[in-house]
Design an enzyme around this catalytic site. Structure first.
Site, PDB file in Angstrom:
ATOM      1  N   ARG A 240     -14.070  31.468 116.943  1.00 25.18           N
ATOM      2  CA  ARG A 240     -14.526  30.078 117.033  1.00 25.18           C
ATOM      3  C   ARG A 240     -15.480  29.865 118.196  1.00 25.18           C
ATOM      4  O   ARG A 240     -16.492  29.200 118.068  1.00 25.18           O
ATOM      5  CB  ARG A 240     -13.332  29.128 117.169  1.00 25.18           C
ATOM      6  CG  ARG A 240     -13.734  27.659 117.027  1.00 25.18           C
ATOM      7  CD  ARG A 240     -12.543  26.736 117.121  1.00 25.18           C
ATOM      8  NE  ARG A 240     -11.908  26.768 118.433  1.00 25.18           N
ATOM      9  CZ  ARG A 240     -11.031  25.876 118.859  1.00 25.18           C
ATOM     10  NH1 ARG A 240     -10.665  24.893 118.058  1.00 25.18           N
ATOM     11  NH2 ARG A 240     -10.498  25.970 120.049  1.00 25.18           N
TER      12      ARG A 240
ATOM     13  N   TYR B  56       3.136  22.799 119.751  1.00 26.01           N
ATOM     14  CA  TYR B  56       2.938  24.211 119.404  1.00 26.01           C
ATOM     15  C   TYR B  56       4.132  24.749 118.615  1.00 26.01           C
ATOM     16  O   TYR B  56       3.958  25.424 117.584  1.00 26.01           O
ATOM     17  CB  TYR B  56       2.746  25.003 120.691  1.00 26.01           C
ATOM     18  CG  TYR B  56       2.425  26.461 120.493  1.00 26.01           C
ATOM     19  CD1 TYR B  56       1.160  26.867 120.068  1.00 26.01           C
ATOM     20  CD2 TYR B  56       3.369  27.448 120.746  1.00 26.01           C
ATOM     21  CE1 TYR B  56       0.856  28.209 119.894  1.00 26.01           C
ATOM     22  CE2 TYR B  56       3.071  28.795 120.582  1.00 26.01           C
ATOM     23  CZ  TYR B  56       1.815  29.162 120.157  1.00 26.01           C
ATOM     24  OH  TYR B  56       1.512  30.502 119.989  1.00 26.01           O
TER      25      TYR B  56
ATOM     26  N   GLY C 130      -7.214  39.546 122.059  1.00 26.18           N
ATOM     27  CA  GLY C 130      -5.761  39.490 122.107  1.00 26.18           C
ATOM     28  C   GLY C 130      -5.101  40.101 120.895  1.00 26.18           C
ATOM     29  O   GLY C 130      -5.489  41.174 120.410  1.00 26.18           O
TER      30      GLY C 130
END
Length: 234
Positions: free
Chosen positions: A34, A140, A13
């Site tokens: 990760r 978020y 991304g």
């Protein structure tokens, strides 16, 4: 002379596009990831930013490979969307621990070398949600808004040492995350974007690339929206 760059959360991304942008400019670029497999063609280190020991180990690996980090881009982040009334506390704290406290861990580790060299570039990847909010994304939005206050405070703190700190706030961007949106929800989001389309990761990466470049030496504490105009007025 090539600089040592690290993109935290650079396996796909926006992060992967940033890594490619910096490499195209002639820099040496490492990324952290990760989960899953490391990206092809880049020096990659597995790192969970919620674990200080893993952050330190990742930096030591990058330093051994390409020298002390001179350009740091912090892109690691997770989403766990839910309306607040139904959101368990762990969903709130896990998002902040990764997106905001994770940035603290990474930046703190990078700054040690930058202070010794009296120079460096730090770019934090926030979100348009930090500026305008979004129902179901209180966790978020809080984490990404926190990055703005964190980054601007650091811009004042580190400026005398010739270290710039800036924030890029992408809007709706064509990534794996947006690919999972329901078509009707995506259409609703797009109606709020004056340009009427999603960003490409490379468009966000170019903004990051500028802020990381020698040409942006007098830009610090800036919040640069790359959102097709959706956050105008915020």
């Amino acid at each position: 002379m090539p600089r040592s760059c690290l993109v935290v959360g650079g396996s796909r991304g926006i992060g992967r596009a940033v890594a490619e942008e910096l490499r195209a400019a002639g820099d040496r670029v490492a990324v952290t990831y990760r989960n899953g497999s490391p990206p092809d063609g880049l020096f990659a280190v597995r790192c969970d930013v919620t674990d200080t020991a893993e952050v330190d180990a990742a930096f030591r690996a990058v330093e051994a490979e390409q020298g002390a980090v001179e350009v740091l881009v912090v892109n690691a982040g997770i989403v766990q969307d839910q309306l607040l009334a139904a959101m368990p506390e762990h969903r709130f704290t896990e998002v902040l621990d990764t997106n905001l406290t994770g940035a603290y861990r990474v930046v703190k580790r990078a700054v040690r070398g930058m202070l010794r060299r009296r120079g460096g570039r730090i770019v934090l990847v926030s979100s348009v949600v930090a500026l305008q909010g979004s129902a179901g994304q209180a966790n978020y939005a809080a984490s990404k808004a926190g990055l703005i206050g964190f980054g601007r405070s650091l811009a004042r703190e580190l400026g005398p040492r010739n270290i710039t700190v800036n924030i890029v706030a992408p809007g709706l961007t064509e990534t794996d995350m947006t690919a999972r949106l329901a078509p009707e929800l995506l259409a609703e989001y797009l109606r709020q974007v004056p340009l009427g389309r999603m960003a490409q990761p490379a468009e966000v990466a170019r903004a990051v690339g500028f802020l990381a470049s020698p040409g942006a030496g007098y830009v610090t504490g800036a919040v640069v929206p790359v959102d097709g105009g959706s956050s105008m007025g915020h």
